[in-house]
Design an enzyme around this catalytic site. Structure first.
Site, PDB file in Angstrom:
ATOM      1  N   TYR A   1      10.229  -0.706   8.162  1.00 47.80           N
ATOM      2  CA  TYR A   1       8.766  -1.118   8.673  1.00 47.80           C
ATOM      3  C   TYR A   1       8.551  -0.045   9.691  1.00 47.80           C
ATOM      4  O   TYR A   1       7.349   0.554   9.810  1.00 47.80           O
ATOM      5  CB  TYR A   1       9.035  -2.359   9.016  1.00 47.80           C
ATOM      6  CG  TYR A   1       7.682  -2.978   9.213  1.00 47.80           C
ATOM      7  CD1 TYR A   1       6.959  -3.592   7.958  1.00 47.80           C
ATOM      8  CD2 TYR A   1       6.821  -3.025  10.498  1.00 47.80           C
ATOM      9  CE1 TYR A   1       5.763  -3.960   8.423  1.00 47.80           C
ATOM     10  CE2 TYR A   1       5.688  -3.275  10.571  1.00 47.80           C
ATOM     11  CZ  TYR A   1       4.940  -4.100   9.601  1.00 47.80           C
ATOM     12  OH  TYR A   1       3.586  -4.368   9.622  1.00 47.80           O
TER      13      TYR A   1
ATOM     14  N   ASP B   1      -3.754  -8.273   5.238  1.00 50.36           N
ATOM     15  CA  ASP B   1      -2.660  -9.207   4.957  1.00 50.36           C
ATOM     16  C   ASP B   1      -2.642 -10.217   6.134  1.00 50.36           C
ATOM     17  O   ASP B   1      -2.010 -10.943   6.053  1.00 50.36           O
ATOM     18  CB  ASP B   1      -1.348  -8.468   5.019  1.00 50.36           C
ATOM     19  CG  ASP B   1      -1.219  -7.210   6.133  1.00 50.36           C
ATOM     20  OD1 ASP B   1      -2.249  -6.830   6.550  1.00 50.36           O
ATOM     21  OD2 ASP B   1      -0.007  -6.969   6.308  1.00 50.36           O
TER      22      ASP B   1
ATOM     23  N   HIS C   1      -0.748  -0.694  14.824  1.00 48.44           N
ATOM     24  CA  HIS C   1      -1.001   0.293  14.343  1.00 48.44           C
ATOM     25  C   HIS C   1      -2.497   0.768  14.045  1.00 48.44           C
ATOM     26  O   HIS C   1      -2.496   1.917  13.214  1.00 48.44           O
ATOM     27  CB  HIS C   1       0.138   0.727  13.235  1.00 48.44           C
ATOM     28  CG  HIS C   1      -0.287  -0.193  11.811  1.00 48.44           C
ATOM     29  ND1 HIS C   1      -0.355   0.461  10.849  1.00 48.44           N
ATOM     30  CD2 HIS C   1      -0.629  -1.372  11.687  1.00 48.44           C
ATOM     31  CE1 HIS C   1      -0.659  -0.465   9.766  1.00 48.44           C
ATOM     32  NE2 HIS C   1      -0.668  -1.588  10.620  1.00 48.44           N
TER      33      HIS C   1
ATOM     34  N   HIS D   1      -5.238  -8.781  14.480  1.00 45.79           N
ATOM     35  CA  HIS D   1      -5.214  -7.486  13.626  1.00 45.79           C
ATOM     36  C   HIS D   1      -5.773  -7.513  12.412  1.00 45.79           C
ATOM     37  O   HIS D   1      -5.795  -8.808  11.671  1.00 45.79           O
ATOM     38  CB  HIS D   1      -3.619  -7.158  13.257  1.00 45.79           C
ATOM     39  CG  HIS D   1      -3.307  -5.934  12.631  1.00 45.79           C
ATOM     40  ND1 HIS D   1      -4.258  -4.861  12.464  1.00 45.79           N
ATOM     41  CD2 HIS D   1      -2.432  -5.710  11.600  1.00 45.79           C
ATOM     42  CE1 HIS D   1      -4.044  -4.037  11.546  1.00 45.79           C
ATOM     43  NE2 HIS D   1      -2.811  -4.312  11.254  1.00 45.79           N
TER      44      HIS D   1
ATOM     45  N   HIS E   1       0.768  -1.313   0.054  1.00 42.59           N
ATOM     46  CA  HIS E   1      -0.003  -0.022  -0.027  1.00 42.59           C
ATOM     47  C   HIS E   1       0.791   1.344   0.192  1.00 42.59           C
ATOM     48  O   HIS E   1       0.596   2.343   0.890  1.00 42.59           O
ATOM     49  CB  HIS E   1      -1.238  -0.072   1.096  1.00 42.59           C
ATOM     50  CG  HIS E   1      -0.744  -0.176   2.595  1.00 42.59           C
ATOM     51  ND1 HIS E   1       0.266   0.660   3.076  1.00 42.59           N
ATOM     52  CD2 HIS E   1      -1.569  -0.825   3.653  1.00 42.59           C
ATOM     53  CE1 HIS E   1       0.269   0.370   4.412  1.00 42.59           C
ATOM     54  NE2 HIS E   1      -0.572  -0.760   4.498  1.00 42.59           N
TER      55      HIS E   1
ATOM     56  N   ASP F   1       1.848  -6.714  13.705  1.00 39.31           N
ATOM     57  CA  ASP F   1       2.773  -5.874  13.006  1.00 39.31           C
ATOM     58  C   ASP F   1       3.995  -5.515  14.015  1.00 39.31           C
ATOM     59  O   ASP F   1       5.229  -5.233  13.303  1.00 39.31           O
ATOM     60  CB  ASP F   1       2.030  -4.567  12.345  1.00 39.31           C
ATOM     61  CG  ASP F   1       1.505  -5.164  11.308  1.00 39.31           C
ATOM     62  OD1 ASP F   1       1.485  -6.019  10.547  1.00 39.31           O
ATOM     63  OD2 ASP F   1       0.237  -4.355  11.035  1.00 39.31           O
TER      64      ASP F   1
ATOM     65  N   HIS G   1       4.952 -10.595  10.201  1.00 36.80           N
ATOM     66  CA  HIS G   1       5.927 -10.064   9.120  1.00 36.80           C
ATOM     67  C   HIS G   1       7.237 -10.494   9.414  1.00 36.80           C
ATOM     68  O   HIS G   1       7.673  -9.976  10.566  1.00 36.80           O
ATOM     69  CB  HIS G   1       5.655  -8.815   8.573  1.00 36.80           C
ATOM     70  CG  HIS G   1       4.363  -8.408   8.081  1.00 36.80           C
ATOM     71  ND1 HIS G   1       3.709  -8.811   6.861  1.00 36.80           N
ATOM     72  CD2 HIS G   1       3.421  -7.454   8.403  1.00 36.80           C
ATOM     73  CE1 HIS G   1       2.597  -8.193   6.722  1.00 36.80           C
ATOM     74  NE2 HIS G   1       2.491  -7.258   7.685  1.00 36.80           N
TER      75      HIS G   1
ATOM     76  N   GLU H   1      -6.038  -5.834   9.533  1.00 32.83           N
ATOM     77  CA  GLU H   1      -5.871  -5.415   8.280  1.00 32.83           C
ATOM     78  C   GLU H   1      -5.792  -6.766   7.464  1.00 32.83           C
ATOM     79  O   GLU H   1      -5.271  -7.809   7.615  1.00 32.83           O
ATOM     80  CB  GLU H   1      -4.588  -4.922   8.578  1.00 32.83           C
ATOM     81  CG  GLU H   1      -4.196  -4.189   6.863  1.00 32.83           C
ATOM     82  CD  GLU H   1      -3.066  -2.951   6.920  1.00 32.83           C
ATOM     83  OE1 GLU H   1      -2.488  -2.964   8.096  1.00 32.83           O
ATOM     84  OE2 GLU H   1      -2.800  -2.329   6.143  1.00 32.83           O
TER      85      GLU H   1
HETATM   86 FE1  FEO Z   1      -1.328  -3.726   9.545  1.00 33.85          FE
HETATM   87 FE2  FEO Z   1       0.574  -6.280   8.307  1.00 33.85          FE
HETATM   88  O1  FEO Z   1      -1.068  -5.292   8.734  1.00 33.85           O
END
Ligand code: FEO
Length: 403
Positions: free
Chosen positions: A194, A85, A147, A81, A27, A166, A227, A83
């Site tokens: 990151y 991903d 976040h 989370h 993104h 994250d 990640h 989001e």
């Molecule tokens: Fe905030 Fe890896 O997504």
């Protein structure tokens, strides 16, 4: 059917995520080394899946799960989370298995409903709630706005494993699953990028979280983000948490970033002369020409900088488009403690430089003075002025960094 295997990370916990070797843009954040979407399977008496993967990687995750368990035996799901991903495969997982419960934070509950518009019941967990599922003892720590509003950590008391979504993550595709299988230099490069691009706007929350009673009480063996590599052992965990504390501080570091673009090399000449002035005072300086650089590189460089100088030509009474893009992105990341000023060449009007100066002020930067403008092509004496400006910036930065 794709063949992938789960990787054991502790006595009862397996990594069942996916490796995205091809990701180059997350993104708007440039990811030259791909990424991983880490999901984890706790194989207690009542198996628990922690987070999922981006939807295109659903098959890879399921193959890894099937290598150690019949997916239908998964009893609980935890979403740290929402989001996409990490939640992207949630709906497909739920179509396949019928867990007793799906857990998320209060805000996670709302976010999952707003993403998937499903009627799945979500069980909310409270801040610092302790819970036992089968023989697995869990502790949930809300990390609201780190976040996203829904973000939370899940700690497995039995194994000393913290699932940090994250937090402490990085975009790095690798089959080396643990941090101690990488060099610290490359880990720092990826983790700082990151942090700058994902966590910087909320950096002030990090020291509060890391010094909180709940976090301090955790007996950490592994910190497993969503990640990148898993931090293994107290030395590795201390290394990354210390860096987070340092990055969260955002001091006037002794480095000047010069971000610019140019139409006919006049603003470029100004940038180079300014940089030489900064250099002459022994201060580090980095030029980023936005024709060739990317907005997320600027964010990463800002993390250890103390001054941001932004150069633009004026085109059709506007700042240059690449500079508008960069400033829009950087403004959103809310960097703190930056000296700043605009500069640039102009023709018959100089709106672009004034617009950049305005954005830098809106960002709350400490302004050095009025914008430095040169009409059309700089003469030698103009470049001397630019160089002297660079010297002034370096001296000011020395002053501010000593405060
Ligand atoms: Fe905030 Fe890896 O997504």
């Amino acid at each position: 059917m794709e063949k992938f295997e789960a990787v054991k990370i502790s006595d009862r916990i397996y990594w069942v995520g996916a490796i995205d070797w091809e990701l180059r843009n997350f993104h708007g954040y440039k990811t030259p080394h791909g990424s991983t979407y880490n999901a984890y399977l706790i194989l207690g008496t009542e198996p628990i899946l922690v987070d999922t993967v981006k939807l295109p990687f659903f098959d890879e995750m399921m193959a890894r799960i099937r290598s150690v368990i019949n997916p239908k035996d998964i009893t609980y799901l935890i979403s740290n989370h929402s989001e996409m991903d990490h939640s992207g495969s949630l709906q497909k997982v739920l179509e396949l298995i019928s867990p007793k419960k799906v857990f998320a934070s209060k805000m996670g509950h709302q976010a999952l409903k707003a993403h998937f518009h499903f009627d799945v019941e979500i069980t909310e967990v409270a801040q610092d709630e302790h819970m036992t599922l089968g023989d697995t003892h869990l502790r949930f720590i809300e990390t609201r706005m780190l976040h996203w509003p829904d973000s939370m950590f899940t700690f497995v008391e039995n194994d000393g494993v913290l699932f940090s979504q994250d937090g402490f993550g990085m975009h790095l595709a690798s089959t080396n699953l643990f941090s101690d299988e990488h060099g610290h230099e490359s880990l720092k490069e990826e983790a700082s990028s990151y942090f700058a691009n994902i966590l910087m706007p909320y950096a002030s929350l990090i020291p509060k979280l890391l010094s909180s009673k709940a976090f301090s009480e955790l007996k950490l063996e592994l910190v497993a983000p969503d990640h990148g590599p898993i931090w293994r052992g107290s030395d590795e965990i201390k290394w990354i948490t210390d860096l987070y504390m340092q990055w969260a501080e955002q001091q006037y570091y002794k480095k000047v970033i010069i971000v610019y673009d140019t139409m006919w090399q006049s603003t470029d000449k100004m940038a180079r002369s300014i940089a030489d002035g900064v250099r002459s005072e022994g201060i580090a300086v980095k030029l980023l020409s936005m024709g060739e650089s990317y907005r997320s590189e600027v964010a990463t460089e800002i993390l250890d900088a103390g001054a941001l100088l932004v150069g633009t030509p004026t085109m059709n009474q506007q700042m240059f488009p690449t500079i508008a893009d960069t400033l829009c992105y950087i403004k959103g990341l809310k960097p703190k403690k930056l000296l700043a000023q605009a500069f640039g060449s102009y023709g018959w009007s100089a709106e672009g430089v004034a617009q950049v100066q305005g954005v830098l002020k809106e960002m709350g930067a400490t302004m050095l003075g009025e914008p430095l403008k040169i009409n059309y092509v700089p003469r030698d004496e103009d470049l001397v002025i630019c160089r002297e400006f660079g010297i002034m910036v370096a001296k000011k930065l020395l002053e501010f960094s000593a405060k």
